[in-house]
Enzyme design. Sequence first.
Site, short mmCIF file in Angstrom:
data_model
loop_
_atom_site.label_atom_id
_atom_site.label_comp_id
_atom_site.label_asym_id
_atom_site.label_seq_id
_atom_site.Cartn_x
_atom_site.Cartn_y
_atom_site.Cartn_z
N HIS A 148 -92.46 -66.33 105.75
CA HIS A 148 -91.86 -66.60 107.06
C HIS A 148 -92.62 -67.67 107.84
CE1 HIS A 148 -88.92 -63.40 106.76
NE2 HIS A 148 -89.86 -62.71 106.14
N GLU A 167 -99.11 -60.54 104.34
CA GLU A 167 -98.21 -61.59 104.79
C GLU A 167 -98.92 -62.32 105.93
OE1 GLU A 167 -94.24 -60.19 105.76
OE2 GLU A 167 -94.39 -58.64 104.24
N ASP A 215 -98.96 -64.21 101.69
CA ASP A 215 -97.53 -64.47 101.53
C ASP A 215 -97.05 -65.19 102.79
OD1 ASP A 215 -94.75 -64.26 101.70
OD2 ASP A 215 -94.70 -62.39 100.54
N ASN A 267 -82.44 -66.41 107.63
CA ASN A 267 -83.79 -66.98 107.65
C ASN A 267 -83.79 -68.51 107.59
OD1 ASN A 267 -84.90 -64.28 107.42
ND2 ASN A 267 -84.29 -64.38 105.28
N LYS A 279 -86.33 -69.66 102.82
CA LYS A 279 -86.22 -69.32 104.24
C LYS A 279 -86.16 -70.59 105.07
CE LYS A 279 -87.25 -64.69 103.41
NZ LYS A 279 -88.18 -63.70 102.92
N HIS A 309 -94.21 -56.81 102.36
CA HIS A 309 -92.87 -56.86 101.77
C HIS A 309 -92.74 -56.05 100.47
CE1 HIS A 309 -89.44 -59.13 99.85
NE2 HIS A 309 -89.00 -59.06 101.09
N SER A 324 -92.44 -59.88 108.59
CA SER A 324 -91.00 -60.03 108.75
C SER A 324 -90.40 -59.03 109.72
CB SER A 324 -90.31 -59.92 107.39
OG SER A 324 -90.62 -58.67 106.81
#
Length: 388
Positions: free
Chosen positions: A206, A174, A203, A44, A237, A130, A178
Amino acid sequence: MDRIVEFLRLRKTKNLFRILQPANFRKEGKVYFNGKKYIDFSANDYLGLSTHSRLLSATQDALKTFGLGACASRLLSGDSRLHHQLEEKTAIFKGKERGLIFNSGYQANLGIISALCRSGDAIFSDRLNHASIVDGILLSRARLFRFQHNDVTHLELLLKKERNKFKQALIVTETIFSMDGDKCLLKAIVELKERYNCQLLVDEAHATGIFGRSGSGIVEEQGLTERVDLIMGTFSKALGSFGAYVVGEKTIIDYLINSSRSFIYSTALPPAIISANLTSLELVRDEPARRKTLLENAAFFRRELKKRRFSIKGRAQIVPLVLGETKKVISLSRKLRDRGYWVFPIRPPTVPQGQARLRFSLSYDHKREILKKLVSDICSLIHESTLR
Ligand SMILES: *Cc1c(COP(=O)(O)O)cnc(C)c1O
């Protein structure tokens, strides 16, 4: 003991047994195992910052000044000026009033959700959220309602039916997922959270460092900072370091400092790591070309795959190549490994049945020639296996 042996046996027969594989070292989008070099599509380190010279020297300087361990939790003597500086900088970066550092993204979600919600509350959570979000929800003992992935119609249906049975409610999603590399429908979610009087936690694990004008994430990109209550993300990440943050109103941050167990009962992050994180934020500000190139290369990679008739979702630096059968995906990932690519098969139950895939995490260091060669290698390997 029988249960453990049986568990392991089942994992092996189902081809799901996992082992650890120590890497020698990594640099510039490559990783070395047993002295052999692989182009790494599993990490990541999206902006390639983990080995950036400024990050390394900031860490070394802080080590000399502060030593290694923080030696206590934040509320005892593990707190430092650097921690506060990072919290201030992160809050400004994300456009919120206050920030709080957690030791990892996992601990952040666990500690935030379990502190915010309790038995008698409701939590509405995207099905593909997640594991750390799922575990935070379990720990909170709130009632969980999972909505279909990125399906705001389903979310609204659940809110309509369930919201008024509970005093407090939280929506969690998120912003960049992901597994699919797709974006959440943040604007629609914000409207629902306002209409149904819920709190919203997003979240940005990413998305941090990559999206938005200043690289702070999807919330910034969509211009919704004011309307999202809590934004969390990690330094582990795109920022190439370690640790996590949450930002929000002062009152909520004060509440978390006083009630979040994963924050209270864990030793503070080492000052050297905090110093690295401060430098990471500076690098995101000073080197915007990294995120621009990353996203352009990701678009290029997706275009090249689409040209070869693969159906590819998303617009992020995570590119899922859905092939369907688990066997096919495992076989292709092995063959790609033989050709020097480190890429992992993602299979059920992590993703739905029939949607096994290879997931490519792109990095700034994966130049176009590399991606072009990868696409042609994928095609020839798939072609080979259908001929046989
Ligand atoms: C990786 C990840 C986390 C956990 O972050 P760590 O800092 O690695 O513990 C949390 N949420 C999401 C969506 C993630 O991808």
